[in-house]
Design an enzyme around this catalytic site. Structure first.
Site, PDB file in Angstrom:
ATOM      1  N   GLU A 199      -7.722   2.796  47.387  1.00 45.29           N
ATOM      2  CA  GLU A 199      -8.075   1.559  47.955  1.00 45.29           C
ATOM      3  C   GLU A 199      -6.862   1.227  48.933  1.00 45.29           C
ATOM      4  O   GLU A 199      -6.599  -0.046  49.387  1.00 45.29           O
ATOM      5  CB  GLU A 199      -8.426   1.095  48.221  1.00 45.29           C
ATOM      6  CG  GLU A 199     -10.205   1.552  47.246  1.00 45.29           C
ATOM      7  CD  GLU A 199     -11.190   0.476  46.850  1.00 45.29           C
ATOM      8  OE1 GLU A 199     -11.816  -0.711  47.518  1.00 45.29           O
ATOM      9  OE2 GLU A 199     -11.527   0.879  45.942  1.00 45.29           O
ATOM     10  N   SER A 225     -15.535   0.589  47.228  1.00 42.59           N
ATOM     11  CA  SER A 225     -15.884   1.243  48.852  1.00 42.59           C
ATOM     12  C   SER A 225     -16.011   3.006  48.772  1.00 42.59           C
ATOM     13  O   SER A 225     -15.327   3.267  49.614  1.00 42.59           O
ATOM     14  CB  SER A 225     -14.021   1.385  49.612  1.00 42.59           C
ATOM     15  OG  SER A 225     -13.696  -0.088  49.988  1.00 42.59           O
ATOM     16  N   TYR A 275     -13.860   2.347  56.718  1.00 46.73           N
ATOM     17  CA  TYR A 275     -12.186   1.744  57.287  1.00 46.73           C
ATOM     18  C   TYR A 275     -11.360   2.306  58.580  1.00 46.73           C
ATOM     19  O   TYR A 275     -10.818   2.573  59.015  1.00 46.73           O
ATOM     20  CB  TYR A 275     -11.318   2.234  56.356  1.00 46.73           C
ATOM     21  CG  TYR A 275     -11.849   1.165  55.148  1.00 46.73           C
ATOM     22  CD1 TYR A 275     -11.277  -0.332  55.038  1.00 46.73           C
ATOM     23  CD2 TYR A 275     -12.333   1.586  53.833  1.00 46.73           C
ATOM     24  CE1 TYR A 275     -12.054  -1.007  53.862  1.00 46.73           C
ATOM     25  CE2 TYR A 275     -12.130   0.656  53.076  1.00 46.73           C
ATOM     26  CZ  TYR A 275     -12.874  -0.742  52.637  1.00 46.73           C
ATOM     27  OH  TYR A 275     -12.890  -1.461  52.402  1.00 46.73           O
ATOM     28  N   ARG A 301     -19.215  -9.852  48.071  1.00 48.26           N
ATOM     29  CA  ARG A 301     -20.315  -9.351  49.402  1.00 48.26           C
ATOM     30  C   ARG A 301     -20.781  -8.336  48.349  1.00 48.26           C
ATOM     31  O   ARG A 301     -20.549  -7.621  47.387  1.00 48.26           O
ATOM     32  CB  ARG A 301     -19.019  -8.451  49.636  1.00 48.26           C
ATOM     33  CG  ARG A 301     -19.699  -7.656  51.587  1.00 48.26           C
ATOM     34  CD  ARG A 301     -19.416  -7.291  51.950  1.00 48.26           C
ATOM     35  NE  ARG A 301     -19.511  -5.644  51.736  1.00 48.26           N
ATOM     36  CZ  ARG A 301     -18.501  -4.988  51.532  1.00 48.26           C
ATOM     37  NH1 ARG A 301     -17.171  -5.339  51.722  1.00 48.26           N
ATOM     38  NH2 ARG A 301     -19.034  -3.818  50.579  1.00 48.26           N
ATOM     39  N   ASP A 349     -23.904  -5.457  48.281  1.00 46.46           N
ATOM     40  CA  ASP A 349     -24.455  -4.648  49.316  1.00 46.46           C
ATOM     41  C   ASP A 349     -25.788  -4.025  48.866  1.00 46.46           C
ATOM     42  O   ASP A 349     -26.140  -3.652  47.814  1.00 46.46           O
ATOM     43  CB  ASP A 349     -23.515  -2.840  48.885  1.00 46.46           C
ATOM     44  CG  ASP A 349     -22.100  -3.675  49.494  1.00 46.46           C
ATOM     45  OD1 ASP A 349     -21.860  -4.304  50.472  1.00 46.46           O
ATOM     46  OD2 ASP A 349     -21.119  -2.159  49.503  1.00 46.46           O
ATOM     47  N   GLU A 388     -24.195  -2.702  45.227  1.00 50.30           N
ATOM     48  CA  GLU A 388     -23.714  -3.073  43.956  1.00 50.30           C
ATOM     49  C   GLU A 388     -22.682  -4.295  44.643  1.00 50.30           C
ATOM     50  O   GLU A 388     -22.869  -4.758  45.854  1.00 50.30           O
ATOM     51  CB  GLU A 388     -22.090  -2.419  43.869  1.00 50.30           C
ATOM     52  CG  GLU A 388     -21.422  -2.272  44.935  1.00 50.30           C
ATOM     53  CD  GLU A 388     -20.675  -1.212  45.153  1.00 50.30           C
ATOM     54  OE1 GLU A 388     -19.476  -0.958  43.971  1.00 50.30           O
ATOM     55  OE2 GLU A 388     -19.882  -0.914  46.483  1.00 50.30           O
ATOM     56  N   ASN A 415     -19.186  -6.718  45.336  1.00 50.35           N
ATOM     57  CA  ASN A 415     -17.740  -6.951  45.375  1.00 50.35           C
ATOM     58  C   ASN A 415     -17.281  -7.829  45.723  1.00 50.35           C
ATOM     59  O   ASN A 415     -17.417  -8.840  46.117  1.00 50.35           O
ATOM     60  CB  ASN A 415     -17.394  -5.954  46.697  1.00 50.35           C
ATOM     61  CG  ASN A 415     -18.219  -4.541  46.997  1.00 50.35           C
ATOM     62  OD1 ASN A 415     -17.799  -3.373  46.728  1.00 50.35           O
ATOM     63  ND2 ASN A 415     -19.452  -4.487  47.640  1.00 50.35           N
ATOM     64  N   GLY A 464     -12.654  -6.485  51.315  1.00 51.72           N
ATOM     65  CA  GLY A 464     -12.147  -6.364  52.324  1.00 51.72           C
ATOM     66  C   GLY A 464     -12.104  -7.469  53.257  1.00 51.72           C
ATOM     67  O   GLY A 464     -12.644  -8.258  53.145  1.00 51.72           O
TER      68      GLY A 464
END
Length: 323
Positions: free
Chosen positions: A19, A145, A219, A258, A260, A276, A278, A282
């Site tokens: 990443e 990601s 992205y 964050r 998900d 998950e 994070n 980002g």
């Protein structure tokens, strides 16, 4: 929470994980936002001499804009702790647990956070038999990601069993996490820390223009539609917010996180699962946390300053340690 004075902030970005390009975009966005607010910024592209470079810069605080290993797995967090330097986002223990999807399940499921079942499998074994009934998902245990995620379906082109020469995460990782595939919708919730504690922002639904919400879809501009706020029933939205804050608290996240989700809308509340959490979400122009913050009336600059302010508060509260 706003900053009470101007700081010298080292923005740590780049590194050598998959990443890296995303981290460079996140870091540059953060650096420009801090400079716009009058802070002094030193940009540092992560390399093996990073400790010496941070010591030489002598910042008041480090904004950790790294994604993946070693910026998200506890490695740099331990280094900052040893150096006694305040830093943004989660500490060492939280980072170790949250980047490992199996450890995350062990932490969250007993606290009432629903997550898909599954198990760790050796990649070598996949070429002999399926670990779960198809369709199922294979993903690295400790990458973020959607790097290296494969959905194995009955009519997919991986082969049955999976062919040794088929392109997939089994070529990169010795072991993988196998989970049942959950049909339905992809959603995410950002959580921001403040003096009053963690606050969930809103729910965003992620609608890929084609296929799966993978690294490229995340992205690449235009590849995924962000529906913010998600057009979902109130009870599902409330559950998402609750589970996201619960995950943030149980894991001990700091600054922002964050979480998900996958929601099988034919199953109602029983179809909602956390995938998950994070700890280093980002911060690029396309990223979900800044987008949710904007929806809640918080500018990108406000968000960045709030994350730095929380890092300073945690450092001071812990007597110089990242709690």
């Amino acid at each position: 929470m706003s900053l009470d004075r101007k700081y010298h902030v080292a923005v740590l970005m780049g590194g050598w994980a998959n990443e890296r390009p995303v981290s460079l975009m996140s870091g540059e966005g953060v650096a420009k936002a801090l400079e716009a607010r009058g802070h002094r910024v030193t940009r540092i592209d992560m390399d093996r001499q990073v400790a010496a470079r941070i010591a030489e810069a002598a910042p008041d605080v480090v904004f950790n804009a790294l994604h993946g290993v070693p910026g998200e797995d506890g490695t740099v967090q331990g280094m900052f702790d040893l150096m006694g330097i305040p830093y943004t986002h989660s500490g060492l223990a939280t980072s170790v647990i949250a980047i490992d999807k199996e450890l995350t399940k062990q932490a969250l499921v007993p606290h009432g956070v629903p997550m898909p079942g599954g198990r760790i499998v050796r990649s070598e074994d996949l070429f002999e038999r399926d670990p779960l009934p198809r369709p199922y998902v294979l993903k690295p245990v400790n990458e973020g990601s959607s790097v290296g995620v494969a959905i194995v379906t009955a009519d997919g082109n991986y082969g049955n069993p999976i062919a040794r020469d088929a392109k997939g995460p089994w070529q990169e990782f010795a072991s993988l996490l196998a989970e049942p595939y959950i049909r339905g919708r992809e959603m995410t919730v950002a959580v921001i820390d403040g003096p009053e504690g963690p606050r969930a922002l809103t729910v965003t639904e992620l609608v890929p223009k084609s296929g799966f919400y993978d690294f490229d879809a995340k992205y690449t501009d235009g590849m995924t539609e962000h529906v913010c706020p998600a057009q979902i029933p109130d009870n599902i939205a409330a559950l998402c917010l609750d589970y996201a804050v619960r995950a943030h608290r149980v894991l001990g996240c700091k600054g922002c996180s964050r979480t998900d989700f996958r929601w099988d809308d034919e199953q109602g509340e029983d179809g909602l699962f956390v995938l998950e959490t994070n700890t280093q979400p980002g911060m690029t122009p396309l990223s979900l946390v800044p987008e949710q913050a904007r929806h809640c009336g918080m500018s990108y600059e406000d968000l960045v300053e709030a994350i730095v302010a929380e890092a300073m508060r945690v450092h001071q509260k812990g007597g110089g340690k990242h709690g």
